[in-house]
Scaffold this active site. Structure first.
Site, PDB file in Angstrom:
ATOM      1  N   HIS A 116     -33.806-135.702  13.002  1.00 27.53           N
ATOM      2  CA  HIS A 116     -34.945-134.799  12.822  1.00 27.53           C
ATOM      3  C   HIS A 116     -34.462-133.441  12.324  1.00 27.53           C
ATOM      4  CE1 HIS A 116     -38.093-137.160  15.130  1.00 27.53           C
ATOM      5  NE2 HIS A 116     -36.991-137.846  15.348  1.00 27.53           N
TER       6      HIS A 116
ATOM      7  N   CYS B  36     -42.364-134.748  10.628  1.00 32.71           N
ATOM      8  CA  CYS B  36     -42.791-134.558  12.015  1.00 32.71           C
ATOM      9  C   CYS B  36     -44.059-133.718  12.026  1.00 32.71           C
ATOM     10  CB  CYS B  36     -41.691-133.922  12.856  1.00 32.71           C
ATOM     11  SG  CYS B  36     -41.721-132.138  12.930  1.00 32.71           S
ATOM     12  N   GLU B  37     -44.991-134.116  12.855  1.00 35.50           N
ATOM     13  CA  GLU B  37     -46.285-133.438  12.843  1.00 35.50           C
ATOM     14  C   GLU B  37     -46.245-132.082  13.554  1.00 35.50           C
ATOM     15  OE1 GLU B  37     -48.971-136.222  14.631  1.00 35.50           O
ATOM     16  OE2 GLU B  37     -48.573-135.523  16.659  1.00 35.50           O
ATOM     17  N   HIS B  38     -45.162-131.799  14.245  1.00 33.70           N
ATOM     18  CA  HIS B  38     -45.070-130.517  14.950  1.00 33.70           C
ATOM     19  C   HIS B  38     -44.574-129.389  14.057  1.00 33.70           C
ATOM     20  CE1 HIS B  38     -44.497-133.332  18.582  1.00 33.70           C
ATOM     21  NE2 HIS B  38     -45.758-132.999  18.461  1.00 33.70           N
ATOM     22  N   HIS B  39     -43.725-129.737  13.096  1.00 32.20           N
ATOM     23  CA  HIS B  39     -43.141-128.700  12.254  1.00 32.20           C
ATOM     24  C   HIS B  39     -43.295-128.975  10.754  1.00 32.20           C
ATOM     25  CE1 HIS B  39     -40.905-128.786  16.105  1.00 32.20           C
ATOM     26  NE2 HIS B  39     -41.013-127.476  16.011  1.00 32.20           N
TER      27      HIS B  39
ATOM     28  N   GLN C  55     -42.017-139.775  16.180  1.00 31.55           N
ATOM     29  CA  GLN C  55     -41.240-141.016  16.052  1.00 31.55           C
ATOM     30  C   GLN C  55     -41.757-142.119  16.973  1.00 31.55           C
ATOM     31  OE1 GLN C  55     -36.974-140.464  16.101  1.00 31.55           O
ATOM     32  NE2 GLN C  55     -36.614-142.621  16.599  1.00 31.55           N
TER      33      GLN C  55
ATOM     34  N   CYS D 125     -36.165-130.862  12.083  1.00 35.69           N
ATOM     35  CA  CYS D 125     -36.725-129.765  12.896  1.00 35.69           C
ATOM     36  C   CYS D 125     -35.806-129.451  14.068  1.00 35.69           C
ATOM     37  CB  CYS D 125     -38.147-130.078  13.371  1.00 35.69           C
ATOM     38  SG  CYS D 125     -38.277-131.461  14.513  1.00 35.69           S
TER      39      CYS D 125
HETATM   40 ZN   LIG Z   1     -40.576-131.381  14.710  1.00 31.35          ZN
END
Ligand SMILES: [Zn+2]
Length: 200
Positions: free
Chosen positions: A155, A86-89, A127, A157
């Site tokens: 996920h 995931c690009e956020h975490h 996603q 995260c």
């Molecule tokens: Zn994430």
């Protein structure tokens, strides 16, 4: 000039392993202790592997794998395992992709469908975009009558940070062409995906 060689590395000039060593230090650990000594090297290698999709293109993956056909029955490839970040975490999300299309003169070799998923999964992702990139790539490659993609994923995260229930799945879908306009085609796909114990 001698003085230039004395300069400390900048963020830009530091090696990936230097950056990981610094990261480990800032997390409160000692990057020089035995167990961690080679960790920056391992991290660099594993991160290169997990993001290798950046070095791949759809064109090269599908090269020689498109075939002319004269049928127009739905082609479905279920349960394609995928792993992404995931690009956020930068934490993993992973699960299964189900891909279907109704051809219009061309099909993709079956094993290549899984590789196509990998091209986009092995990048920093969300996603929803991953779902869309897979459907768009198939649309562009073979111009079928329609494409459908469903991704079911877990996920880390969310799971590791306690944001969501441990076993919750996130389901995303993209429906193009006849999968969007013909309810019967869409329903046929959905029931094929649901059979054999899929969790959609
Ligand atoms: Zn994430």
């Amino acid at each position: 000039m001698a003085i230039e060689t004395m300069e400390a590395p900048t963020l830009e000039s530091a090696s990936m392993q230097d950056l990981y060593r610094e990261l480990i230090r800032r997390l409160g650990e000692n990057p020089e202790r035995d167990g961690l000594l080679r960790t920056p090297e391992r991290m660099e290698k594993s991160m290169a592997y997990l993001t290798r999709g950046y070095g791949q293109t759809v064109a090269e993956v599908l090269h020689g794998a498109l075939f002319d056909v004269d049928y127009d029955e739905m082609v479905i490839v279920k349960d394609i395992e995928f792993f992404s970040l995931c690009e956020h975490h930068l934490l993993p999300f992973f699960g299964k992709a189900h891909v279907a299309y109704v051809p219009q003169g061309k099909v993709i070799g079956l094993s290549k469908t899984a590789r196509l998923v990998d091209v986009f999964a092995r990048r920093l992702q969300v996603q929803e975009r991953l779902t869309r990139e897979i459907s768009d790539a198939i649309e562009e490659a073979i111009r079928p009558q329609g494409v459908a993609v469903i991704l079911e994923a877990q996920h880390l995260c969310m799971m590791m940070r306690g944001v969501e229930k441990q076993h919750s799945h996130t389901v995303t879908s993209a429906m193009l062409g006849v999968f969007k306009t013909q309810m019967q085609t869409r329903n046929e796909f959905l029931s094929l995906v649901r059979s054999h114990g899929s969790g959609v």
